[in-house]
Write a protein that holds these residues in place. Structure first.
Motif, PDB file in Angstrom:
ATOM      1  N   THR A   1       0.858  -1.196   0.000  1.00 29.36           N
ATOM      2  CA  THR A   1       0.000   0.000   0.000  1.00 29.36           C
ATOM      3  C   THR A   1       0.887   1.237   0.000  1.00 29.36           C
ATOM      4  O   THR A   1       2.033   1.202   0.459  1.00 29.36           O
ATOM      5  N   LEU A   2       0.349   2.300  -0.537  1.00 24.20           N
ATOM      6  CA  LEU A   2       1.014   3.600  -0.495  1.00 24.20           C
ATOM      7  C   LEU A   2       0.187   4.517   0.394  1.00 24.20           C
ATOM      8  O   LEU A   2      -1.035   4.568   0.268  1.00 24.20           O
ATOM      9  N   THR A   3       0.864   5.218   1.280  1.00 26.16           N
ATOM     10  CA  THR A   3       0.157   6.126   2.194  1.00 26.16           C
ATOM     11  C   THR A   3       0.330   7.552   1.710  1.00 26.16           C
ATOM     12  O   THR A   3       1.451   8.030   1.516  1.00 26.16           O
ATOM     13  N   VAL A   4      -0.805   8.220   1.514  1.00 28.45           N
ATOM     14  CA  VAL A   4      -0.786   9.619   1.087  1.00 28.45           C
ATOM     15  C   VAL A   4      -1.416  10.471   2.181  1.00 28.45           C
ATOM     16  O   VAL A   4      -2.238   9.988   2.971  1.00 28.45           O
ATOM     17  N   ALA A   5      -1.021  11.734   2.230  1.00 26.35           N
ATOM     18  CA  ALA A   5      -1.584  12.665   3.211  1.00 26.35           C
ATOM     19  C   ALA A   5      -2.349  13.756   2.467  1.00 26.35           C
ATOM     20  O   ALA A   5      -1.898  14.241   1.426  1.00 26.35           O
ATOM     21  N   THR A   6      -3.497  14.140   3.008  1.00 26.63           N
ATOM     22  CA  THR A   6      -4.318  15.166   2.362  1.00 26.63           C
ATOM     23  C   THR A   6      -5.061  15.983   3.416  1.00 26.63           C
ATOM     24  O   THR A   6      -5.368  15.488   4.504  1.00 26.63           O
TER      25      THR A   6
ATOM     26  N   ALA B   1       5.539   9.676 -11.819  1.00 25.70           N
ATOM     27  CA  ALA B   1       6.702  10.356 -11.228  1.00 25.70           C
ATOM     28  C   ALA B   1       6.759  11.786 -11.740  1.00 25.70           C
ATOM     29  O   ALA B   1       6.589  12.034 -12.941  1.00 25.70           O
ATOM     30  N   ASP B   2       6.988  12.735 -10.808  1.00 27.07           N
ATOM     31  CA  ASP B   2       7.075  14.139 -11.204  1.00 27.07           C
ATOM     32  C   ASP B   2       7.937  14.870 -10.174  1.00 27.07           C
ATOM     33  O   ASP B   2       7.808  14.639  -8.958  1.00 27.07           O
ATOM     34  N   ALA B   3       8.802  15.747 -10.666  1.00 30.45           N
ATOM     35  CA  ALA B   3       9.713  16.473  -9.787  1.00 30.45           C
ATOM     36  C   ALA B   3       8.990  17.455  -8.876  1.00 30.45           C
ATOM     37  O   ALA B   3       9.600  18.021  -7.952  1.00 30.45           O
ATOM     38  N   TYR B   4       7.706  17.695  -9.102  1.00 33.25           N
ATOM     39  CA  TYR B   4       6.934  18.596  -8.242  1.00 33.25           C
ATOM     40  C   TYR B   4       6.853  18.068  -6.807  1.00 33.25           C
ATOM     41  O   TYR B   4       6.736  18.838  -5.854  1.00 33.25           O
ATOM     42  N   VAL B   5       6.946  16.753  -6.626  1.00 31.97           N
ATOM     43  CA  VAL B   5       6.766  16.143  -5.306  1.00 31.97           C
ATOM     44  C   VAL B   5       7.900  16.542  -4.366  1.00 31.97           C
ATOM     45  O   VAL B   5       9.079  16.518  -4.728  1.00 31.97           O
ATOM     46  N   ASP B   6       7.532  16.919  -3.153  1.00 33.20           N
ATOM     47  CA  ASP B   6       8.500  17.181  -2.086  1.00 33.20           C
ATOM     48  C   ASP B   6       8.737  15.865  -1.340  1.00 33.20           C
ATOM     49  O   ASP B   6       7.867  15.380  -0.628  1.00 33.20           O
ATOM     50  N   ARG B   7       9.918  15.276  -1.524  1.00 32.24           N
ATOM     51  CA  ARG B   7      10.205  13.959  -0.930  1.00 32.24           C
ATOM     52  C   ARG B   7      10.184  13.998   0.597  1.00 32.24           C
ATOM     53  O   ARG B   7      10.004  12.972   1.247  1.00 32.24           O
ATOM     54  N   GLU B   8      10.377  15.195   1.177  1.00 27.90           N
ATOM     55  CA  GLU B   8      10.450  15.298   2.627  1.00 27.90           C
ATOM     56  C   GLU B   8       9.076  15.466   3.277  1.00 27.90           C
ATOM     57  O   GLU B   8       8.951  15.377   4.495  1.00 27.90           O
ATOM     58  N   PHE B   9       8.048  15.736   2.477  1.00 23.91           N
ATOM     59  CA  PHE B   9       6.717  15.948   3.038  1.00 23.91           C
ATOM     60  C   PHE B   9       5.994  14.614   3.186  1.00 23.91           C
ATOM     61  O   PHE B   9       5.812  13.873   2.209  1.00 23.91           O
ATOM     62  N   GLY B  10       5.578  14.323   4.408  1.00 27.27           N
ATOM     63  CA  GLY B  10       4.838  13.083   4.647  1.00 27.27           C
ATOM     64  C   GLY B  10       5.636  11.871   4.247  1.00 27.27           C
ATOM     65  O   GLY B  10       6.824  11.732   4.578  1.00 27.27           O
TER      66      GLY B  10
ATOM     67  N   VAL C   1      -5.142   5.930   8.152  1.00 23.12           N
ATOM     68  CA  VAL C   1      -3.934   5.620   8.911  1.00 23.12           C
ATOM     69  C   VAL C   1      -3.757   6.560  10.098  1.00 23.12           C
ATOM     70  O   VAL C   1      -3.428   6.125  11.205  1.00 23.12           O
ATOM     71  N   GLU C   2      -3.964   7.857   9.880  1.00 26.17           N
ATOM     72  CA  GLU C   2      -3.662   8.821  10.933  1.00 26.17           C
ATOM     73  C   GLU C   2      -4.451  10.103  10.700  1.00 26.17           C
ATOM     74  O   GLU C   2      -4.736  10.505   9.559  1.00 26.17           O
ATOM     75  N   THR C   3      -4.813  10.757  11.793  1.00 25.28           N
ATOM     76  CA  THR C   3      -5.434  12.093  11.756  1.00 25.28           C
ATOM     77  C   THR C   3      -4.674  12.969  12.736  1.00 25.28           C
ATOM     78  O   THR C   3      -4.554  12.621  13.910  1.00 25.28           O
ATOM     79  N   LYS C   4      -4.152  14.095  12.256  1.00 28.72           N
ATOM     80  CA  LYS C   4      -3.426  14.977  13.173  1.00 28.72           C
ATOM     81  C   LYS C   4      -3.712  16.441  12.826  1.00 28.72           C
ATOM     82  O   LYS C   4      -3.981  16.779  11.662  1.00 28.72           O
ATOM     83  N   PRO C   5      -3.681  17.316  13.839  1.00 28.18           N
ATOM     84  CA  PRO C   5      -3.934  18.742  13.609  1.00 28.18           C
ATOM     85  C   PRO C   5      -2.912  19.312  12.628  1.00 28.18           C
ATOM     86  O   PRO C   5      -1.751  18.898  12.601  1.00 28.18           O
ATOM     87  N   HIS C   6      -3.373  20.291  11.866  1.00 27.32           N
ATOM     88  CA  HIS C   6      -2.499  20.841  10.829  1.00 27.32           C
ATOM     89  C   HIS C   6      -2.926  22.272  10.521  1.00 27.32           C
ATOM     90  O   HIS C   6      -4.115  22.551  10.351  1.00 27.32           O
ATOM     91  N   LYS C   7      -1.978  23.179  10.495  1.00 27.98           N
ATOM     92  CA  LYS C   7      -2.247  24.553  10.085  1.00 27.98           C
ATOM     93  C   LYS C   7      -2.252  24.618   8.562  1.00 27.98           C
ATOM     94  O   LYS C   7      -1.347  24.083   7.910  1.00 27.98           O
TER      95      LYS C   7
END
Length: 940
Positions: A209-214, A256-265, A331-337
């Protein structure tokens, strides 16, 4: 007409403006070069706010200055139809009558809008008059006037014929309440508390599985891919595979696209091209399908699974999250600004929405628009704003110009039954274009006539329901107001004469939305630039630097500052229409704290001078009522000085420039020349702050204080010729001073000038037509007089300071002993003896050879010259006792402050502001003690 005994702007401001406007003086006149300004058209249904007042004051100052310089001046006035704002106001008013927009239908609603425009449309223009705007109201243009409308239609048709305007489906900012696209300028991004949800997307082969954050899980129903960075080693083996989109069962690719920030999530993101601007760009690069899951009112449409259809977007979010959790995929729910885009009119969250709209191709226009500025055809002031302009132009996107509204310029495009589009200037022209596409023999001659009259149902054309956004008509403003494209109107309104205009005065927030578009469109249609200079001013904030907003209760209405308003009236005004009691309570508290007694009437001139003084070349302007109070005092100072001059020239009549006989006259003429030269330089550089400072210094210090004082010895002396010459110079310099100040403070200068002009035989009927002072008018060899009078001023100031420190009554005469100095000091002391005696209440003036042998006296120093003011022993003793007593009191206060600050309990527990205040008190008391010690030493 005699001058009133006290300054009261309410007694003359409205009267003077009516006289100006009725005389026609605001209209273009003069045989000099042209000088023209475009008024950025305010909303027709709006009211004047501080941003308007700031902008209009600076424009008016420039217009009045150049009018007085003999330029052929045009200030083009006008108002904007403001599509969204006007529709909202009229719809709200209809609701109070039990009517609705849709119930009236398009024609009925537009009729109501025109009624509203007729009723309230003149409000802002009346307010501008109250501020003193000297624009040509006879040429005022409304963006929906026939002349402006013709320009809009012609521009649209030509650009469509040139392939620059097209209709297509793209992502836009969509307001689900107004159900229309809106511009970026109408979107306010606010930081809010939200959540970041992590969701598992299973690979279709079941291997992982792949985990994405939104932050917007409901939009996953429209996902068409998941995306990783091409260099991310964790996922390179998955690129090209597919995942099964949860809740829908659709298979979507891993791209695949260079737009993705590898460090985010996790470094994996979902791609929803129809509901995110960045994702839309990715979708275009990877040719992903666009799945729109929302209706125009932000409910879920049939492109989503049936169980979600009809749900509001936030209700859909709850259902999506519940199903994901039930399936073990949440998977997870966390507060976010997060930054939430809201419509500035409705406050609703804006949706990136896929819809058919009309667009302008911008690439070619932008390249040309940037080149014009880079080549210096258009100049930004301050120059650094070219960087903002360049950034916009180099990153430009096609411009969405259609709006789903009824009020505005209806798009001149018609559709046949098959959906073919016919862009034309009129319906008749559209039908002519349509008939050319109909195969020969299909229609008879009678059919043709029926089609042209719109009666042939099968061949009836339907006009596009959308209107053009207001920025499109505003972009044509520089030439639509000059009659373009009608040749006769262009000739009558001076198209060739007034384009390009001289300067645009505007805020930095619309450099792209308006300034850039005027540059591009004016060049495209006329081959000219719209203006030579763009003066960018900052945004007006409150005295604490906070943005003015109704919700903060810190909005200032310029008219309230001009006319004054009671606390009760201000509270009623600020809380009117607020539905939330807590908000009304918050605003009421803020208002009571800030304005416990309401807002006093400052008058238009004091407000205008405050604005000019604050107009630095920075981004933010902090508006403080204390400055307005100070400049009201300045106007009062001018008033009283004029009364003094008039009383001392009663019955006198003079003509031409004076022939000065005294050094004081020569000195003030030299100062006048400097002030005129500085005014010219500051106007040229758009340094209104320096202009205000320079004229304030000359008016208050040089003229009202020093020259009025220095004139008194001559006026009351025995030399009749010197007295008459001084009277002439007083009137002459005052008249020129009022002329210098007129562009900034027009009302009080006109009222005073009318009285002064009578005594000088001036031909002009109004100060507005008086020639603006030029430094060359006052040329003369006044260098020696300047040096001598500066010496005299220093002597007078030093003696007055000593008298004040010794607490000598103004009526008491004192002797003056002089020691040291050089030959010039002795010569000046003898030449200015009568002035020194008169101005300082001196008993006598004597030179002494030995300071030590002089009686006890308070000393002062001017250059190399020592001044000694001896006093009788009894007065010296009394002053010593007073100073000793005061010194003891101040030492006691210092001891109290030091005791508090030495206490750890006080420093650690008291509020920081209280501790800081105590430290400041210690500094102030210590400074006072030092001054007392110095004064006491002078008496020993």
């Amino acid at each position: 007409m005699s001058l009133a005994s006290s300054y009261d702007p309410k007694q003359f401001e409205a009267r003077l403006y009516e006289q100006w406007e009725s005389s026609g003086v605001f209209q273009p006149r003069g045989e000099g070069p042209t000088y023209s300004i475009l008024l950025p058209p305010p909303n027709v249904t709006g009211t004047l706010h501080m941003g308007h007042a700031f902008q209009h004051t600076l424009q008016d100052a420039l217009i009045r200055y150049h009018r007085m310089r003999g330029y052929d001046t045009l200030w083009q006035m006008g108002t904007d139809h403001a599509g969204i704002a006007t529709e909202m106001v009229v719809a709200r008013n209809l609701g109070q009558e039990g009517l609705t927009r849709d119930g009236l239908g398009r024609d009925g609603f537009i009729e109501k809008v025109w009624e509203w425009k007729a009723h309230s449309g003149g409000t802002i223009e009346r307010q501008m008059r109250r501020l003193g705007a000297s624009g040509d109201w006879t040429r005022s243009t409304f963006t929906m006037d026939p002349m402006a409308t013709q320009a809009v239609i012609e521009a649209f048709v030509r650009m469509h014929e040139q392939g620059l305007i097209y209709r297509g489906q793209r992502l836009v900012n969509w307001d689900p309440v107004l159900k229309t696209a809106i511009s970026d300028l109408e979107v306010v991004n606010e930081e809010e508390d939200g959540f970041l949800w992590s969701i598992s997307y299973p690979l279709s082969d079941g291997s992982a599985t792949l985990t994405v954050a939104t932050t917007r899980p409901e939009t996953m129903l429209g996902d068409t891919a998941v995306m990783v960075h091409p260099d991310d080693e964790r996922y390179q083996h998955l690129i090209g595979k597919t995942v099964t989109l949860p809740l829908t069962g659709r298979e979507i690719p891993v791209i695949a696209d260079a737009y993705v920030d590898r460090e985010f999530g996790t470094g994996v993101v979902k791609v929803t091209p129809a509901h995110d601007f960045n994702d839309y760009a990715v979708g275009q690069r990877h040719e992903l399908p666009l799945i729109n899951i929302f209706t125009p009112d932000a409910t879920v449409n049939g492109n989503a699974p049936e169980r979600f259809v009809g749900l509001d977007r936030y209700e859909a979010r709850k259902v999506v999250l519940a199903e994901l959790e039930a399936q073990g995929l949440l998977v997870e729910t966390k507060p976010h600004k997060l930054q939430v885009p809201r419509g500035d009119r409705t406050g609703q969250v804006i949706e990136p929405y896929l819809t058919d709209q009309w667009f302008v191709r911008m690439d070619g226009l932008a390249k040309r628009g940037l080149a014009l500025v880079e080549q210096g055809e258009v100049r930004f002031v301050p120059a650094n704003w070219i960087n903002t302009y360049r950034h916009w132009m180099e990153n430009i996107q096609d411009w969405c110009i259609s709006r789903q509204l009824w009020w505005g310029h209806r798009i001149p495009a018609w559709y046949d039954a098959q959906g073919n589009i016919y862009v034309a200037r009129t319906a008749a022209e559209a039908y002519e274009k349509y008939l050319k596409d109909v195969p020969a023999g299909i229609l008879t001659q009678d059919d043709y006539e029926q089609v042209l009259s719109g009666e042939h149902a099968e061949h009836r054309l339907t006009q596009d329901n959308d209107v053009l956004e207001t920025w499109f008509s505003s972009g044509l403003w520089p030439f639509s107001t000059l009659g373009w494209p009608d040749a006769a109107a262009m000739g009558a309104r001076g198209f060739e004469r007034y384009l390009p205009t001289s300067v645009l005065v505007t805020g930095f927030d619309i450099i792209f939305f308006w300034v850039a578009r005027m540059i591009m469109l004016t060049d495209h249609f006329t081959g000219q630039v719209p203006f030579r200079d763009v003066y960018i001013h900052g945004l007006v904030r409150d005295k604490d630097g906070q943005k003015m907003s109704k919700s903060k209760g810190n909005v200032l209405d310029p008219i309230d500052l001009i006319d004054g308003i009671t606390l009760d009236e201000l509270l009623a005004k600020r809380t009117s229409g607020l539905m939330q009691p807590k908000m009304a309570e918050k605003i009421e508290k803020a208002t009571r704290r800030e304005f416990p007694e309401g807002i006093p009437a400052f008058g238009a001139d004091a407000l205008r001078f405050t604005i000019a003084a604050l107009a630095t070349h920075g981004r933010d302007i902090k508006f403080d009522l204390g400055r307005a109070e100070g400049y009201k005092n300045f106007c009062n100072k001018l008033w009283n000085a004029t009364r003094f001059v008039l009383m001392n020239t009663d019955g006198a009549r003079f003509a031409g420039a004076p022939q000065p006989r005294t050094d004081a006259e020569r000195w003030i003429l030299a100062q006048l020349a400097k002030a005129a030269a500085e005014a010219e330089a500051h106007f040229a550089a758009y340094r209104f702050d320096l202009l205000a400072q320079s004229l304030y210094e000359f008016a208050w210090n040089a003229f009202c204080d020093w020259f009025v004082e220095l004139a008194k010895p001559a006026l009351q002396g025995e030399d009749r010729e010197a007295a008459d010459s001084t009277r002439h110079t007083l009137l002459y310099v005052l008249e020129r001073l009022l002329s210098l100040l007129h562009p900034l403070i027009p009302f009080v200068t006109e009222e005073l000038w009318q009285q002064v002009a009578l005594k000088l035989g001036v031909a002009e009927s109004t100060i507005m037509l008086r020639a603006y002072p030029q430094a060359a008018e006052f040329a003369g060899d006044y260098a020696r007089a300047e040096a001598d009078v500066e010496w005299l001023k220093a002597m007078v100031s030093a003696l007055r300071k000593v008298r004040s420190e010794l607490n000598v009554k103004p009526s008491d005469l004192v002797p003056l002993l002089l020691a040291k100095g050089d030959a010039s000091d002795r010569e000046r002391s003898e030449r200015f003896a009568s002035q020194l005696t008169f101005l300082n209440k001196l008993e006598r003036i004597e030179f002494v050879d030995d300071v030590a042998a002089a009686p006890p006296a308070a000393p002062a120093v001017v250059g190399e010259l020592t001044l000694l003011v001896p006093l009788p022993a009894e007065k010296l003793d009394a002053e010593r006792v007073r100073l000793d007593k005061e010194k003891k009191r101040v030492e006691g206060e210092i001891a109290k402050c030091r005791g508090k600050l030495a206490s750890e309990t006080f420093v650690q527990n008291a509020p920081p502001a209280v501790v800081e205040q105590e430290r400041k008190r210690l500094i102030d008391w210590t400074t006072m003690l030092e001054e007392l010690v110095a004064q006491r030493a002078k008496l020993d």
